[in-house]
Design an enzyme around this catalytic site. Structure first.
Site, PDB file in Angstrom:
ATOM      1  N   GLU A 213      28.702  53.299  11.939  1.00  0.00           N
ATOM      2  CA  GLU A 213      28.773  54.906  11.647  1.00  0.00           C
ATOM      3  C   GLU A 213      28.305  54.932  10.214  1.00  0.00           C
ATOM      4  OE1 GLU A 213      32.402  56.131  13.010  1.00  0.00           O
ATOM      5  OE2 GLU A 213      31.873  56.116  15.027  1.00  0.00           O
ATOM      6  N   LYS A 348      36.056  63.990  22.621  1.00  0.00           N
ATOM      7  CA  LYS A 348      34.743  63.306  22.971  1.00  0.00           C
ATOM      8  C   LYS A 348      34.222  63.543  24.172  1.00  0.00           C
ATOM      9  CE  LYS A 348      35.868  59.085  20.412  1.00  0.00           C
ATOM     10  NZ  LYS A 348      36.686  57.846  20.300  1.00  0.00           N
TER      11      LYS A 348
HETATM   12  C1  2PG Z   1      36.567  56.346  17.628  1.00  0.00           C
HETATM   13  C2  2PG Z   1      35.190  56.443  17.825  1.00  0.00           C
HETATM   14  C3  2PG Z   1      34.408  57.162  16.886  1.00  0.00           C
HETATM   15  P1  2PG Z   1      34.098  54.766  19.450  1.00  0.00           P
HETATM   16  O1  2PG Z   1      37.376  55.383  17.762  1.00  0.00           O
HETATM   17  O2  2PG Z   1      37.243  57.255  17.128  1.00  0.00           O
HETATM   18  O3  2PG Z   1      34.600  56.511  15.683  1.00  0.00           O
HETATM   19  O4  2PG Z   1      34.570  55.069  18.137  1.00  0.00           O
HETATM   20  O5  2PG Z   1      33.003  55.413  19.736  1.00  0.00           O
HETATM   21  O6  2PG Z   1      33.470  53.229  19.207  1.00  0.00           O
HETATM   22  O7  2PG Z   1      35.084  54.773  20.431  1.00  0.00           O
HETATM   23 MG    MG Z   2      39.275  56.726  17.471  1.00  0.00          MG
END
Ligand code: 2PG
Ligand code: MG
Length: 437
Positions: A213, A348
């Site tokens: 990231e 998300k």
């Molecule tokens: C998280 C995400 C973004 P990932 O854990 O919050 O930082 O990571 O997309 O790998 O789940």
């Molecule tokens: Mg997370």
């Protein structure tokens, strides 16, 4: 009424060079909208399922040709003739066509890309900005929502699954505090990021390599050392820790949680098993010592009793965000509210798989005084949908990663455009501090 004429998907690549699904929708009147599904690395067990081919001769099994095919045949026929503005109907039709609780048959990557592309097309049709259209949609679920440019929570140092396991905690982040505009906040973040590079260099630590990231990925002896380096960087930048810039953590603890012994195994504890209570004492010690405003996934995704104790210990002092715990699923968020497990949720889109269900999760949080942080995934693209989503929902916070790598900057830059569009710095409503619960 405008109708969807064609829906076409293709395989494109994300920021880790892995295939993902892009969808383009066209209406009979010639308008179009495009969107790309993101992809996580530290995925929660309860997330909607991303469909991958498993053909080792094509991107080592990570291809998404099956998901693309599902869009180009089944989903395309399903939504043909529908109004792109009818987001809930489109999403419900896809959910029904998939027929599984986790979208595993057609693939959440296929369904989400269509869902997002429909929203982009609807905004194009109405000739409004995407955040304006999303705001209108969201008002149907939360009539009290306002348009707010979100406060960014920004990754400075990466660990865990995002940086080759150099540190146990996944993200060490900062919040710019009390800025009058997003534009000013972004400048402050970049100042600290650059200062941190110099600080790490001074200590002889790697600052040339960045994680997935864009955060620095140094190998440090302890998690606390990472916080120390950020504190130093804030001061070297001429800013005051706590007042001008505060700290946030994404512990992502599901990944060092051992279900067999119900314990957490940190490298700095020589992987000795420690229970939730000891993790809570450890985290509370850090909160005592540093200006930490937010901790995400301090405990593992199914450690409900541990989360309850964590919230009882720290929930009145700081924001406690459930990411793997809630996976943007209304049912899990509802349980967390009922059991007082946390006070905030990470949002998300691809954890749940449609725009409508994402709005349901945001509305559920807002209706119960839970804070919400709209978040990118570690596998991202040039798609900037989440910048508009965060603004449209007025949730007040966004997590995009660091201020390096263009899949991240595309979103930061989109927020600059949105602020400008809303009247510019000082006129647009900007979330100046971590919102109160
Ligand atoms: C998280 C995400 C973004 P990932 O854990 O919050 O930082 O990571 O997309 O790998 O789940
Ligand atoms: Mg997370």
């Amino acid at each position: 009424m405008a109708r969807i004429a064609t829906t076409h998907a293709r395989e494109v690549l994300d920021s880790r060079g892995r295939p993902t699904v892009e969808v383009e929708i066209r209406t009979a009147c010639g308008k179009s909208g495009r969107a790309i599904a993101p992809s996580g690395a530290s995925t929660g067990k309860h997330e909607a399922v991303e469909r991958r081919d498993g053909d080792r001769h094509w991107y080592a099994g990570l291809g998404v040709r099956g998901a693309v095919e599902a869009v180009n045949t089944l989903l395309s026929a399903l939504i043909s003739g529908m109004d792109p503005d009818d987001q809930v109907a489109i999403d419900n039709a896809m959910i029904a066509a998939d027929g599984t609780p986790n979208k595993g048959r057609l693939g959440a990557n296929a369904i989400l890309a269509v869902s997002m592309a429909a929203a982009v097309t609807a905004a194009e049709l109405q000739e409004v900005e995407l955040y304006e259209h999303l705001h209108q949609l969201y008002l149907q679920k939360n009539p009290r929502a306002r348009i707010i440019v979100p406060l960014p929570m920004v990754n400075m140092i990466s660990g865990g699954l995002h940086a080759g396991g150099n540190l146990d905690f996944q993200d060490f982040l900062i919040y710019p505090e009390g800025c009058v505009s997003y534009r000013e906040a972004l400048e402050r973040i970049v100042r600290v990021y650059n200062s941190l590079g110099r600080v790490l260099g001074k200590h002889g630590e790697t600052h040339a390599l960045v994680g997935d990231e864009g955060g620095y990925g140094p190998s440090l002896p302890t998690n606390e050392t990472a916080i120390e380096r950020i504190m130093e960087a804030i001061e070297v930048a001429g800013l005051k820790p706590g007042d001008d810039v505060s700290i946030a953590l994404d512990v992502a603890s599901s990944h060092f949680y051992d279900a067999d012994t119900n314990s957490y195994r940190l490298r700095e504890w020589h992987k000795a098993p420690r229970h939730a209570e000891e993790m809570i004492v450890f985290l509370a010690g850090l909160v005592e010592k540093y200006p930490i405003r937010s901790i995400e996934d301090g405990l593992a995704e199914d450690d409900w009793s541990g989360w309850r104790s964590l919230n009882a210990a720290l929930g009145r002092k700081i924001q406690l965000v459930g990411d793997d715990l809630f996976t943007t699923q209304v049912g899990r968020i509802e349980k967390g509210i009922r059991e007082q497990s946390a006070n905030a949720v990470l949002i998300k889109l691809n954890q749940v798989g449609t725009v409508s269900e994402t709005f349901d999760a945001l509305a559920m949080a807002a209706g119960h005084g839970f804070r919400a942080v709209v978040s990118a995934r570690s596998g991202e693209t040039e798609d900037t949908f989440i910048a508009d989503l965060a603004t449209a929902s007025g949730c007040g916070q966004i997590k995009i990663g660091s201020v390096a790598r263009s899949e991240r900057l595309a979103k930061y830059n989109r927020l600059l455009r949105i602020e400008d569009h809303l009247g510019g710095p000082g006129v647009a409503l900007f979330q100046r501090r971590v919102p109160a619960g």
